[in-house]
Scaffold this motif. Structure first.
Motif, PDB file in Angstrom:
ATOM      1  N   ALA A  71       0.824  -1.210   0.000  1.00  8.71           N
ATOM      2  CA  ALA A  71       0.000   0.000   0.000  1.00  8.71           C
ATOM      3  C   ALA A  71       0.858   1.260   0.000  1.00  8.71           C
ATOM      4  O   ALA A  71       0.375   2.337  -0.317  1.00  8.71           O
ATOM      5  CB  ALA A  71      -0.928   0.004   1.215  1.00  8.71           C
ATOM      6  N   GLY A  72       2.129   1.115   0.371  1.00  4.94           N
ATOM      7  CA  GLY A  72       2.998   2.289   0.437  1.00  4.94           C
ATOM      8  C   GLY A  72       2.607   3.214   1.570  1.00  4.94           C
ATOM      9  O   GLY A  72       2.511   4.425   1.382  1.00  4.94           O
ATOM     10  N   ILE A  73       2.361   2.624   2.746  1.00  7.35           N
ATOM     11  CA  ILE A  73       1.896   3.413   3.891  1.00  7.35           C
ATOM     12  C   ILE A  73       2.726   3.062   5.123  1.00  7.35           C
ATOM     13  O   ILE A  73       3.007   1.899   5.389  1.00  7.35           O
ATOM     14  CB  ILE A  73       0.412   3.128   4.187  1.00  7.35           C
ATOM     15  CG1 ILE A  73      -0.457   3.509   2.983  1.00  7.35           C
ATOM     16  CG2 ILE A  73      -0.061   3.889   5.410  1.00  7.35           C
ATOM     17  CD1 ILE A  73      -1.918   3.152   3.134  1.00  7.35           C
ATOM     18  N   LEU A  74       3.070   4.094   5.887  1.00  8.83           N
ATOM     19  CA  LEU A  74       3.735   3.924   7.171  1.00  8.83           C
ATOM     20  C   LEU A  74       2.730   4.249   8.269  1.00  8.83           C
ATOM     21  O   LEU A  74       2.005   5.251   8.188  1.00  8.83           O
ATOM     22  CB  LEU A  74       4.945   4.862   7.277  1.00  8.83           C
ATOM     23  CG  LEU A  74       5.706   4.828   8.602  1.00  8.83           C
ATOM     24  CD1 LEU A  74       6.398   3.475   8.812  1.00  8.83           C
ATOM     25  CD2 LEU A  74       6.720   5.960   8.664  1.00  8.83           C
ATOM     26  N   PHE A  75       2.667   3.380   9.281  1.00  6.78           N
ATOM     27  CA  PHE A  75       1.790   3.596  10.425  1.00  6.78           C
ATOM     28  C   PHE A  75       2.633   3.773  11.680  1.00  6.78           C
ATOM     29  O   PHE A  75       3.644   3.091  11.852  1.00  6.78           O
ATOM     30  CB  PHE A  75       0.857   2.396  10.641  1.00  6.78           C
ATOM     31  CG  PHE A  75      -0.096   2.143   9.511  1.00  6.78           C
ATOM     32  CD1 PHE A  75      -1.277   2.849   9.419  1.00  6.78           C
ATOM     33  CD2 PHE A  75       0.196   1.194   8.546  1.00  6.78           C
ATOM     34  CE1 PHE A  75      -2.162   2.616   8.377  1.00  6.78           C
ATOM     35  CE2 PHE A  75      -0.677   0.950   7.509  1.00  6.78           C
ATOM     36  CZ  PHE A  75      -1.859   1.666   7.426  1.00  6.78           C
ATOM     37  N   HIS A  76       2.205   4.668  12.551  1.00  5.37           N
ATOM     38  CA  HIS A  76       2.816   4.836  13.866  1.00  5.37           C
ATOM     39  C   HIS A  76       1.701   4.710  14.882  1.00  5.37           C
ATOM     40  O   HIS A  76       0.762   5.505  14.879  1.00  5.37           O
ATOM     41  CB  HIS A  76       3.502   6.204  13.972  1.00  5.37           C
ATOM     42  CG  HIS A  76       4.220   6.400  15.260  1.00  5.37           C
ATOM     43  ND1 HIS A  76       3.893   7.394  16.143  1.00  5.37           N
ATOM     44  CD2 HIS A  76       5.249   5.717  15.823  1.00  5.37           C
ATOM     45  CE1 HIS A  76       4.694   7.341  17.190  1.00  5.37           C
ATOM     46  NE2 HIS A  76       5.530   6.325  17.026  1.00  5.37           N
ATOM     47  N   HIS A  77       1.778   3.695  15.741  1.00  5.84           N
ATOM     48  CA  HIS A  77       0.701   3.375  16.684  1.00  5.84           C
ATOM     49  C   HIS A  77      -0.635   3.233  15.957  1.00  5.84           C
ATOM     50  O   HIS A  77      -1.673   3.675  16.434  1.00  5.84           O
ATOM     51  CB  HIS A  77       0.582   4.441  17.779  1.00  5.84           C
ATOM     52  CG  HIS A  77       1.726   4.473  18.729  1.00  5.84           C
ATOM     53  ND1 HIS A  77       1.989   3.470  19.631  1.00  5.84           N
ATOM     54  CD2 HIS A  77       2.707   5.405  18.913  1.00  5.84           C
ATOM     55  CE1 HIS A  77       3.060   3.774  20.331  1.00  5.84           C
ATOM     56  NE2 HIS A  77       3.522   4.941  19.920  1.00  5.84           N
ATOM     57  N   GLY A  78      -0.614   2.663  14.760  1.00  5.52           N
ATOM     58  CA  GLY A  78      -1.837   2.433  14.003  1.00  5.52           C
ATOM     59  C   GLY A  78      -2.355   3.633  13.226  1.00  5.52           C
ATOM     60  O   GLY A  78      -3.358   3.539  12.537  1.00  5.52           O
ATOM     61  N   VAL A  79      -1.676   4.757  13.327  1.00  5.81           N
ATOM     62  CA  VAL A  79      -2.106   5.974  12.629  1.00  5.81           C
ATOM     63  C   VAL A  79      -1.224   6.183  11.404  1.00  5.81           C
ATOM     64  O   VAL A  79       0.011   6.096  11.494  1.00  5.81           O
ATOM     65  CB  VAL A  79      -2.017   7.203  13.560  1.00  5.81           C
ATOM     66  CG1 VAL A  79      -2.403   8.478  12.820  1.00  5.81           C
ATOM     67  CG2 VAL A  79      -2.894   7.008  14.790  1.00  5.81           C
ATOM     68  N   HIS A  80      -1.848   6.456  10.279  1.00  5.99           N
ATOM     69  CA  HIS A  80      -1.121   6.676   9.023  1.00  5.99           C
ATOM     70  C   HIS A  80      -0.220   7.901   9.139  1.00  5.99           C
ATOM     71  O   HIS A  80      -0.652   8.962   9.570  1.00  5.99           O
ATOM     72  CB  HIS A  80      -2.132   6.855   7.889  1.00  5.99           C
ATOM     73  CG  HIS A  80      -1.505   7.243   6.591  1.00  5.99           C
ATOM     74  ND1 HIS A  80      -1.887   8.337   5.887  1.00  5.99           N
ATOM     75  CD2 HIS A  80      -0.501   6.681   5.870  1.00  5.99           C
ATOM     76  CE1 HIS A  80      -1.176   8.446   4.780  1.00  5.99           C
ATOM     77  NE2 HIS A  80      -0.329   7.453   4.758  1.00  5.99           N
ATOM     78  N   VAL A  81       1.036   7.728   8.779  1.00  2.79           N
ATOM     79  CA  VAL A  81       2.007   8.825   8.755  1.00  2.79           C
ATOM     80  C   VAL A  81       2.259   9.162   7.282  1.00  2.79           C
ATOM     81  O   VAL A  81       2.898   8.391   6.572  1.00  2.79           O
ATOM     82  CB  VAL A  81       3.333   8.418   9.434  1.00  2.79           C
ATOM     83  CG1 VAL A  81       4.330   9.566   9.371  1.00  2.79           C
ATOM     84  CG2 VAL A  81       3.097   7.961  10.854  1.00  2.79           C
ATOM     85  N   PRO A  82       1.737  10.300   6.820  1.00  6.53           N
ATOM     86  CA  PRO A  82       1.940  10.627   5.405  1.00  6.53           C
ATOM     87  C   PRO A  82       3.398  10.977   5.112  1.00  6.53           C
ATOM     88  O   PRO A  82       4.016  11.748   5.836  1.00  6.53           O
ATOM     89  CB  PRO A  82       1.027  11.833   5.170  1.00  6.53           C
ATOM     90  CG  PRO A  82       0.755  12.401   6.521  1.00  6.53           C
ATOM     91  CD  PRO A  82       0.941  11.296   7.521  1.00  6.53           C
ATOM     92  N   LEU A  83       3.923  10.348   4.075  1.00  5.10           N
ATOM     93  CA  LEU A  83       5.292  10.610   3.624  1.00  5.10           C
ATOM     94  C   LEU A  83       5.285  10.801   2.116  1.00  5.10           C
ATOM     95  O   LEU A  83       4.556  10.107   1.410  1.00  5.10           O
ATOM     96  CB  LEU A  83       6.221   9.432   3.962  1.00  5.10           C
ATOM     97  CG  LEU A  83       6.550   9.165   5.420  1.00  5.10           C
ATOM     98  CD1 LEU A  83       7.373   7.891   5.544  1.00  5.10           C
ATOM     99  CD2 LEU A  83       7.299  10.333   6.019  1.00  5.10           C
TER     100      LEU A  83
END
Length: 160
Positions: free
Chosen positions: A20-32
């Motif tokens: 998906a090309g997504i980073l999560f921090h504590h389950g929250v999407h971190v836009p990069l």
């Protein structure tokens, strides 16, 4: 039909979904930005290995000439998001992802069957729809009860 599998990379409080090309921090999407995310993905996939600046640049910007400063900006952006301890700089050589990484496999539900994948499936559906429309028109006309008759519109009658 077999289930597809995908994986996530887990490190610290982060989860990286490469598909998906997504980073999560504590389950929250971190836009990069896409190239920053690509830089992180390359580092994580080669975790523990020293990647030269040239290797990283070729992996993130294939077939494109970019200055080394672009890579430096990406690493800086990653450190801002991840913290300082996960990416090691080896002076004049490159970078190494140092955090322990776990690969988490996730089973995906089976993909629904798609009839339209083959031209034959599309033609079958089209033919079926045409037959149903034709049958509907035939039933509508034949079942209306009032038979059409030809009506003479002129008084010209030709004698044989």
């Amino acid at each position: 039909m077999s289930k597809q599998r995908k994986h996530l990379y887990a490190f610290g409080d982060f989860r990286l979904d490469p598909l998906a090309g997504i980073l999560f921090h504590h389950g929250v999407h971190v836009p990069l930005p896409p190239k920053v995310l690509r830089t992180l993905l390359v580092l994580v996939e080669q975790r523990g290995a020293l990647l030269t600046k040239d290797e990283l640049m070729k992996a993130v910007w294939p077939d494109t000439f970019v200055e080394e400063g672009n890579l430096t900006v990406n690493i800086h952006a990653l450190r801002k998001v991840l913290g300082d301890g996960l990416i090691e700089t080896v002076p004049r050589r490159g970078y190494r992802f140092t955090a322990p990484v776990q690969v988490e496999a996730i089973a995906l539900p089976p993909e629904p069957a798609r009839v339209l994948r083959s031209p034959l499936g599309a033609w079958t559906i089209l033919a079926t729809v045409c037959l149903l429309v034709a049958a509907g028109l035939w039933l509508t006309r034949s079942g209306s009860g009032d038979e059409s008759e030809l009506m003479r519109l002129t008084n010209n009658v030709a004698d044989d």
